[in-house]
Design an enzyme around this catalytic site. Structure first.
Site, PDB file in Angstrom:
ATOM      1  N   ASP A  38       0.761  -1.141   0.210  1.00 30.00           N
ATOM      2  CA  ASP A  38      -0.028  -0.239  -0.110  1.00 30.00           C
ATOM      3  C   ASP A  38       0.741   1.053   0.055  1.00 30.00           C
ATOM      4  O   ASP A  38       2.144   1.254   0.177  1.00 30.00           O
ATOM      5  CB  ASP A  38      -0.907   0.098   1.280  1.00 30.00           C
ATOM      6  CG  ASP A  38      -2.223   0.937   0.810  1.00 30.00           C
ATOM      7  OD1 ASP A  38      -2.333   1.573   0.022  1.00 30.00           O
ATOM      8  OD2 ASP A  38      -3.183   0.809   1.746  1.00 30.00           O
ATOM      9  N   GLU A  42     -10.521   6.966   4.425  1.00 30.02           N
ATOM     10  CA  GLU A  42      -9.589   6.315   5.232  1.00 30.02           C
ATOM     11  C   GLU A  42      -9.560   6.930   6.782  1.00 30.02           C
ATOM     12  O   GLU A  42     -10.820   7.198   7.449  1.00 30.02           O
ATOM     13  CB  GLU A  42      -8.087   6.487   4.541  1.00 30.02           C
ATOM     14  CG  GLU A  42      -8.113   5.950   3.076  1.00 30.02           C
ATOM     15  CD  GLU A  42      -6.879   5.742   2.809  1.00 30.02           C
ATOM     16  OE1 GLU A  42      -5.769   5.445   3.240  1.00 30.02           O
ATOM     17  OE2 GLU A  42      -6.862   6.000   1.512  1.00 30.02           O
TER      18      GLU A  42
HETATM   19  C1  BGC Z   1      -2.986   9.865  -1.775  1.00 29.93           C
HETATM   20  C2  BGC Z   1      -3.966   8.830  -1.693  1.00 29.93           C
HETATM   21  C3  BGC Z   1      -3.473   7.899  -0.780  1.00 29.93           C
HETATM   22  C4  BGC Z   1      -3.245   8.610   0.559  1.00 29.93           C
HETATM   23  C5  BGC Z   1      -2.536   8.085   1.620  1.00 29.93           C
HETATM   24  C6  BGC Z   1      -2.858  10.698  -0.719  1.00 29.93           C
HETATM   25  O1  BGC Z   1      -2.386  11.853  -0.810  1.00 29.93           O
HETATM   26  O2  BGC Z   1      -3.875  10.765  -2.858  1.00 29.93           O
HETATM   27  O3  BGC Z   1      -3.976   7.932  -2.943  1.00 29.93           O
HETATM   28  O4  BGC Z   1      -4.577   6.891  -0.467  1.00 29.93           O
HETATM   29  O5  BGC Z   1      -2.433   9.829   0.453  1.00 29.93           O
HETATM   30  O6  BGC Z   1      -2.145   8.801   2.885  1.00 29.93           O
HETATM   31  C1  BGC Z   2      -5.049   3.188   0.551  1.00 32.56           C
HETATM   32  C2  BGC Z   2      -5.172   2.142  -0.892  1.00 32.56           C
HETATM   33  C3  BGC Z   2      -5.226   2.858  -2.087  1.00 32.56           C
HETATM   34  C4  BGC Z   2      -3.640   3.553  -2.188  1.00 32.56           C
HETATM   35  C5  BGC Z   2      -3.606   4.370  -3.396  1.00 32.56           C
HETATM   36  C6  BGC Z   2      -3.973   4.094   0.189  1.00 32.56           C
HETATM   37  O1  BGC Z   2      -3.779   4.964   1.231  1.00 32.56           O
HETATM   38  O2  BGC Z   2      -5.056   2.654   1.703  1.00 32.56           O
HETATM   39  O3  BGC Z   2      -6.686   1.629  -0.443  1.00 32.56           O
HETATM   40  O4  BGC Z   2      -5.460   1.927  -2.846  1.00 32.56           O
HETATM   41  O5  BGC Z   2      -3.927   4.442  -1.014  1.00 32.56           O
HETATM   42  O6  BGC Z   2      -4.387   5.252  -3.401  1.00 32.56           O
END
Ligand code: BGC
Ligand code: BGC
Length: 670
Positions: A254, A450
């Site tokens: 991830d 998230e």
């Molecule tokens: C990204 C996401 C990612 C997240 C994780 C964001 O800045 O755009 O894709 O899931 O950071 O912390």
């Molecule tokens: C998320 C994932 C996601 C990745 C890419 C992460 O923060 O947990 O689900 O696929 O970002 O955006």
């Protein structure tokens, strides 16, 4: 391939981190992603396709000409692209109980992705959300393993029956392996404290099913199992997933998760070695690829990562690139580009919205509303495409307001009634008087994604919603609440004020699917994919745990149904029934669910169910423990689902090889 070629294949970077663009070729980068906030300008399918093709041409210009594989989170439609069809988030799809519909949605998403060139979807989330305080609850199809398991049809929708069988096939990702929805307190990226038997029973079945369906990639979870992070867990990743389950695709880490392993920001060689040796094949870096590659090379040179491990990772990644047809068809198939946000896909989304509505209360049969009724519509989410779409919509966190094109719930209502002039709208409920037949309040949560969606401090409605509802109530007009939210909310205190409650989840762009149900063009069929708490203090609350919910798992009313006059004629102490249901079948096998109900007058502390296997053999079973003797299966409850109060249900599920059928079951309680 040189070592540099191979290390590049194991590297995935954010498209916006490439400076200069030629670094893609220089470092032989194997994969690019767009994170949740990555976009193109102007944001439309055409520009995404142009961006993809230009990166792909750079990759094709390297000596070996290995195409990049481009990944994105198309988690409820191709949601980074403005104008794409936005489907209900998974929690709503779980409410449909319709795996075939979910497969069709997967296909529609794949076609929209193909229109922008993008080859790989970081979906479906097969998380089993066990604590609704978790900010990713809406990414879960449901709290019981059989529900996400049945919805692994999404994988088949994305990939097709075989990967690369046609130009719209995209690579699917089963995520997040494993136990992301089981963390203590519902803390995102937290610690899942379970025995191995419980972890296997609750969180493994959906992944088993995805592997059985040939899922091409698996993304690991940020979370830990009993204190050890998934990204460092060789037993779970290499032994269980790749060994026992026979997963032959590749494992991706991830976002920056490898870099988090030691709890400090900045990659170290030790973190990389831990992850790659645990079984990570491709690292979602996503930014500092130079440092990552230098460290990775150092670990391989020092022998801490073996050549064999590097070769295995490359074989896994390249096999998927070949199977996908990337070598034959590296560039966007523009024949799909005009299909992004097409009427045909929106029709599927509307169908999904209709089927996902769960009617929880309908006093006096106030619903369905008459199309000629004088209606007052209020609430912050009545006319807000951003709110009804939720997180992961044209931006990681999503946002309120006109983020993309679609039909708001209010627009759906206006389109459904005989004369739009009979519908008055005020967001705050100002101006309502006693002359209306009904007030429709569309309230709930605003977008999040998230950890920012974690709600450890209460799960009630916000002050704006409470004030709006108070205004409507004061008018004396009966109130119908449409709840737009990513999870059950703590509404028990307000519920007596409402005549009807419709859980709409996060429906996406097709708000007319909600009005289809409000006006009875479609009688509600949705069933709760989560147990609905009586109070946030009950969290975690799940079916079979003996707690007393506001609405049980599986609850959902419809219109015009006559209640069963005598559902339980002669209750006896410690009696139970077991209802056997085939969920899916394929040549040579099937998946079934058995629902156990306490039909007695007193509580059960345990149960067992027996039936004749009729020549089939059970290959995996969850939420119960199986013994087989003389062709007869007996399943006893597990620790977490044995206690059943009168009327309560628990279920277990299994996959089996052999002929399907509906056997006579015997249930015994204790
Ligand atoms: C990204 C996401 C990612 C997240 C994780 C964001 O800045 O755009 O894709 O899931 O950071 O912390
Ligand atoms: C998320 C994932 C996601 C990745 C890419 C992460 O923060 O947990 O689900 O696929 O970002 O955006």
């Amino acid at each position: 391939m040189t070592l540099d070629d191979k290390l590049g294949q194991m590297t995935q970077i954010e498209k916006d981190s490439l400076v200069p663009r030629s670094d893609l070729a220089t470092h032989r980068i194997g994969s690019v992603l767009s994170g949740g906030d990555s976009t193109v300008s102007p944001n439309n399918a055409q520009t995404w396709a142009d961006t993809y093709d230009s990166l792909q041409r750079t990759a094709l210009g390297t000596p070996l000409g290995i195409p990049v594989i481009y990944g994105i989170d198309a988690v409820h439609g191709h949601n980074a692209v403005r104008g794409a069809t936005i489907f209900p988030h998974n929690i709503g799809l779980g409410a449909t109980r319709d795996p075939a519909l979910v497969q069709r949605i997967g296909r529609a998403v794949a076609e929209e992705m193909a229109g922008t060139g993008i080859d790989w979807d970081f979906a479906p989330c097969l998380c089993v959300a066990r604590d609704d305080r978790w900010g990713r609850t809406y990414e879960s199809f449901g709290e019981k393993p059989e529900l996400p398991t049945s919805m692994a049809t999404f994988v088949t929708g994305l990939q097709g029956p075989t990967l690369g069988a046609d130009p719209a096939s995209v690579l699917a990702t089963a995520k997040h392996y494993i136990g992301d929805g089981g963390t203590t307190g519902g803390v995102d990226q937290g610690n899942t404290q379970l025995t191995e038997a419980e972890l296997r029973a609750v969180h493994l079945p959906p992944f088993q099913e995805a592997v059985r369906r040939g899922v091409g990639s698996v993304m690991l979870s940020y979370s830990s199992w009993n204190g050890v992070r998934s990204h460092a867990h060789k037993y779970l990743v290499t032994d269980v997933l790749k060994g026992e389950l026979g997963f032959t695709g590749f494992v991706v880490s991830d976002w920056a998760a490898v870099d988090q392993l030691d709890g400090q920001s900045g990659f170290t060689g030790a973190e990389i070695t831990t992850a790659v040796n645990a079984g990570v094949d491709m690292v979602m870096v996503p930014y500092d690829y130079k440092k990552f590659l230098t460290l990775l090379r150092g670990e391989v040179s020092a022998g801490r990562i073996s050549q064999a491990r590097v070769d295995d990772a490359n074989r896994r990644i390249l096999t998927k690139k070949f199977q996908l047809g990337l070598f034959e068809r590296p560039l966007t198939d523009r024949s799909y580009t005009s299909g992004v946000g097409s009427a045909a896909h929106r029709a599927i989304a509307r169908e999904a919205v209709r089927e996902s509505q769960v009617l929880l209360k309908n006093d006096g049969g106030i619903l369905p509303l008459a199309k000629g009724a004088k209606l007052f519509v209020a609430g912050k989410s009545a006319d807000d495409i951003g709110n009804q779409s939720g997180g992961w919509t044209v931006g990681w966190q999503g946002r309120s307001g006109p983020v993309t094109e679609g039909t708001t719930i209010l627009q759906g209502i206006r389109a459904a009634v005989t004369d739009p002039a009979t519908v008055t709208h005020d967001r705050y409920g100002n101006g309502i008087d006693g002359s209306y037949t009904a007030a429709v309040a569309v309230v709930g949560e605003t977008p999040y994604a998230e950890g920012r969606g974690d709600r450890p401090n209460g799960m009630g409605l916000d002050q704006e919603d409470l004030s709006t509802l108070a205004r409507l109530k004061a008018s004396g007009v009966p109130v119908v609440v449409v709840l737009v939210s990513g999870r059950p909310l703590d509404i028990a205190a307000q519920l007596p004020d409402w005549k009807a409650l419709l859980a709409a989840w996060l429906p996406g762009t097709e708000g007319n699917g909600v009005s289809d149900v409000l006006f009875g063009d479609h009688a509600p069929t949705g069933k709760l994919p989560m147990t609905w708490m009586r109070s946030a203090s009950q969290q975690p609350i799940n079916d079979g745990d003996g707690k007393s919910p506001l609405f049980p798992y599986g609850h959902g009313l419809t219109y015009g149904a006559t209640p069963d006059p005598d559902p339980d004629p002669e209750p006896t102490p410690s009696a139970c029934t077991a209802q056997f249901r085939t969920i899916a079948s394929w040549s040579g096998g099937y998946q079934a669910e058995v629902t156990v109900k306490n039909t007695g007058t007193g509580p059960l502390t345990g149960w067992n169910v027996a039936w004749d296997l009729g020549g089939s053999t059970v290959s995996s079973l969850w939420n119960g423990s199986l013994t087989v003797s003389a062709g007869r299966a007996t399943v006893r409850n597990t620790a977490h689902n044995g206690a059943l109060s009168p009327g309560a249900t628990a279920a277990f599920g299994f996959t089996a090889n052999g002929p399907t059928g509906t056997p006579a079951t015997q249930c015994a309680g204790s």
